[in-house]
Design an enzyme around this catalytic site. Structure first.
Site, mmCIF file in Angstrom:
data_model
loop_
_atom_site.group_PDB
_atom_site.id
_atom_site.type_symbol
_atom_site.label_atom_id
_atom_site.label_comp_id
_atom_site.label_asym_id
_atom_site.label_seq_id
_atom_site.Cartn_x
_atom_site.Cartn_y
_atom_site.Cartn_z
ATOM 1 N N MET A 192 0.838 -1.204 0.000
ATOM 2 C CA MET A 192 0.000 0.000 0.000
ATOM 3 C C MET A 192 0.872 1.254 0.000
ATOM 4 S SD MET A 192 -3.430 -0.913 2.069
ATOM 5 C CE MET A 192 -2.781 -0.700 3.705
ATOM 6 N N GLN B 216 -2.501 -12.381 7.612
ATOM 7 C CA GLN B 216 -2.739 -12.068 6.198
ATOM 8 C C GLN B 216 -1.996 -13.055 5.296
ATOM 9 O OE1 GLN B 216 -2.796 -8.000 4.315
ATOM 10 N NE2 GLN B 216 -0.696 -8.563 3.813
ATOM 11 N N ALA C 16 4.020 3.961 1.003
ATOM 12 C CA ALA C 16 4.712 4.458 2.201
ATOM 13 C C ALA C 16 5.809 3.449 2.562
ATOM 14 C CB ALA C 16 3.759 4.683 3.373
ATOM 15 N N HIS D 31 9.248 -3.510 3.293
ATOM 16 C CA HIS D 31 8.725 -3.728 1.942
ATOM 17 C C HIS D 31 9.868 -4.060 0.982
ATOM 18 C CE1 HIS D 31 5.605 -0.737 3.488
ATOM 19 N NE2 HIS D 31 4.855 -1.764 3.137
ATOM 20 N N ARG E 8 2.625 2.726 9.616
ATOM 21 C CA ARG E 8 1.882 3.465 10.646
ATOM 22 C C ARG E 8 2.770 3.932 11.800
ATOM 23 N NH1 ARG E 8 -2.482 -0.489 9.152
ATOM 24 N NH2 ARG E 8 -4.205 0.755 8.346
ATOM 25 N N GLN F 199 -10.423 -2.702 2.204
ATOM 26 C CA GLN F 199 -9.938 -3.381 3.410
ATOM 27 C C GLN F 199 -9.936 -2.468 4.631
ATOM 28 O OE1 GLN F 199 -6.064 -4.189 1.431
ATOM 29 N NE2 GLN F 199 -5.173 -3.812 3.433
ATOM 30 N N ARG G 115 5.876 -11.632 6.807
ATOM 31 C CA ARG G 115 5.360 -12.286 8.011
ATOM 32 C C ARG G 115 4.913 -11.277 9.060
ATOM 33 N NH1 ARG G 115 7.271 -18.067 8.371
ATOM 34 N NH2 ARG G 115 8.885 -18.137 6.799
ATOM 35 N N LYS G 116 5.235 -10.007 8.830
ATOM 36 C CA LYS G 116 4.756 -8.962 9.737
ATOM 37 C C LYS G 116 3.230 -9.052 9.878
ATOM 38 C CE LYS G 116 4.334 -4.707 11.558
ATOM 39 N NZ LYS G 116 3.059 -4.281 11.085
HETATM 40 P P1 AMP Z 1 1.421 -2.962 3.492
HETATM 41 O O1 AMP Z 1 1.968 -1.911 2.591
HETATM 42 O O2 AMP Z 1 1.397 -2.574 4.929
HETATM 43 O O3 AMP Z 1 0.106 -3.523 2.999
HETATM 44 O O4 AMP Z 1 2.446 -4.170 3.434
HETATM 45 C C1 AMP Z 1 2.813 -4.746 2.199
HETATM 46 C C2 AMP Z 1 3.603 -5.995 2.479
HETATM 47 O O5 AMP Z 1 4.772 -5.663 3.217
HETATM 48 C C3 AMP Z 1 2.821 -7.028 3.318
HETATM 49 O O6 AMP Z 1 3.076 -8.329 2.808
HETATM 50 C C4 AMP Z 1 3.407 -6.836 4.678
HETATM 51 O O7 AMP Z 1 3.343 -7.994 5.479
HETATM 52 C C5 AMP Z 1 4.858 -6.502 4.341
HETATM 53 N N1 AMP Z 1 5.513 -5.819 5.453
HETATM 54 C C6 AMP Z 1 5.071 -4.729 6.115
HETATM 55 N N2 AMP Z 1 5.913 -4.416 7.116
HETATM 56 C C7 AMP Z 1 6.909 -5.335 7.088
HETATM 57 C C8 AMP Z 1 8.074 -5.564 7.880
HETATM 58 N N3 AMP Z 1 8.402 -4.781 8.909
HETATM 59 N N4 AMP Z 1 8.866 -6.610 7.560
HETATM 60 C C9 AMP Z 1 8.550 -7.432 6.515
HETATM 61 N N5 AMP Z 1 7.461 -7.274 5.736
HETATM 62 C C10 AMP Z 1 6.651 -6.240 6.019
#
Ligand code: AMP
Length: 292
Positions: free
Chosen positions: A35, A158, A37, A42, A192, A66, A153-154
């Site tokens: 998403m 999901q 940021a 990522h 966040r 979502q 895995r964060k």
């Molecule tokens: P998001 O942009 O928050 O939807 O996250 C996109 C992807 O990045 C998802 O698969 C998250 O699980 C992964 N992600 C977010 N934060 C971390 C992190 N600290 N370490 C590893 N993967 C992450």
């Protein structure tokens, strides 16, 4: 459009053409849905994509379906310029940045009922969330019919939800999971985290610390899940010590089966500790695998 060598794909048709063309040339393609940021968490997933496949693409789309109406869709950080720069300097091959109207055209009304593993935990606290996640991920897989999709895995539940959806719907994509990337102080990186004040960030550190304490209790031989969960909650509450750092509220702090996320009584199989807690107005999640 291109930035350096990186292709920017705006429409589903462009995205699909890009992937099919690469595959026609005998190359494999990995996709990392995000998403935006973007942070190093990522980017670590893009690195995994590059290791797994000939080409690595990312998607940046803040998916409205979502978010519940009271959640932070409008405030969600959007840093597209910077994200594109970071992806480009990492050597990402392509990035898909669709408009909301391209993903959800007027009249669009089909959605996915998520698999059973979505029902508990996040599913209980955010009832619409995984329906929105599954729907957009399936749509992204249609736009980018990739060989490999990389998730972090964060967002442990999901990842398990996507894995189940892919199996249940016979989707021809391999789901790969990347480890949690943390800041040097131990806090799991998250888009966040930027909402946290300095003091709130100090409080938030009790989350990884509570997980560390849990692991050391398990290493010392404790297997009783009820007791470990009680200790986990106590750690999140600053050990019950007045004035010590603590989270403001806990949505859940549980130790469950690592695959099904069903409750367990004893640590007699691979398990995962999952935490969702609030610090100020910010909801944070973290987790730790517990190998036995
Ligand atoms: P998001 O942009 O928050 O939807 O996250 C996109 C992807 O990045 C998802 O698969 C998250 O699980 C992964 N992600 C977010 N934060 C971390 C992190 N600290 N370490 C590893 N993967 C992450």
């Amino acid at each position: 459009m291109e930035i350096g060598e990186m292709e920017i794909l705006y429409t589903p048709a462009d995205a699909r053409r890009y992937v099919l063309q690469r595959q026609r040339e005998g190359e494999s393609v990995a996709v990392v849905p995000t998403m935006g940021a973007l942070h190093d968490g990522h980017l670590s997933l893009v690195e995994i994509g590059k290791q797994q496949c000939d080409r690595a693409a990312a998607t940046i789309f803040v998916n409205p379906t979502q978010f519940a109406p009271h959640e932070d869709l409008d405030q969600y950080p959007r840093t597209l310029e910077q994200d594109l720069q970071r992806l480009q300097s990492l050597g990402t091959d392509a990035v898909f940045v669709p408009e909301v109207a391209a993903m959800y055209p007027d009249g669009c009304s089909t959605s996915i009922v998520p698999p059973r593993v979505a029902n508990r935990l996040e599913g209980q606290h955010r009832p619409e969330h995984f329906g929105g996640v599954c729907t957009i991920v399936l749509k992204l897989f249609q736009c980018l019919p990739c060989d490999v999709a990389v998730f972090g895995r964060k967002d442990y539940q999901q990842w398990r939800v996507i894995e189940s959806m892919v199996a249940d719907l016979n989707l021809p994509v391999k789901v790969v999971a990347g480890e949690i990337v943390r800041d040097p102080d131990g806090l799991a990186m998250s888009s966040r985290n930027r909402y946290l004040s300095v003091a709130e960030r100090q409080s938030a550190l009790v989350i990884p610390q509570a997980l560390d304490q849990l692991v050391s209790q398990v290493t010392q031989g404790q297997k009783d899940v009820a007791l470990l969960q009680a200790n986990l909650l106590r750690s999140l509450d600053g050990g019950g010590i007045e004035d010590s750092a603590r989270v403001d509220s806990v949505d859940y702090a549980v130790i469950v089966d690592a695959k099904t996320l069903e409750p367990i009584l004893e640590l007699d199989r691979p398990a995962v500790a999952l935490i969702a807690a609030r610090v100020g107005a910010t909801r944070l999640i973290d987790n730790r695998l517990i190998e036995v």
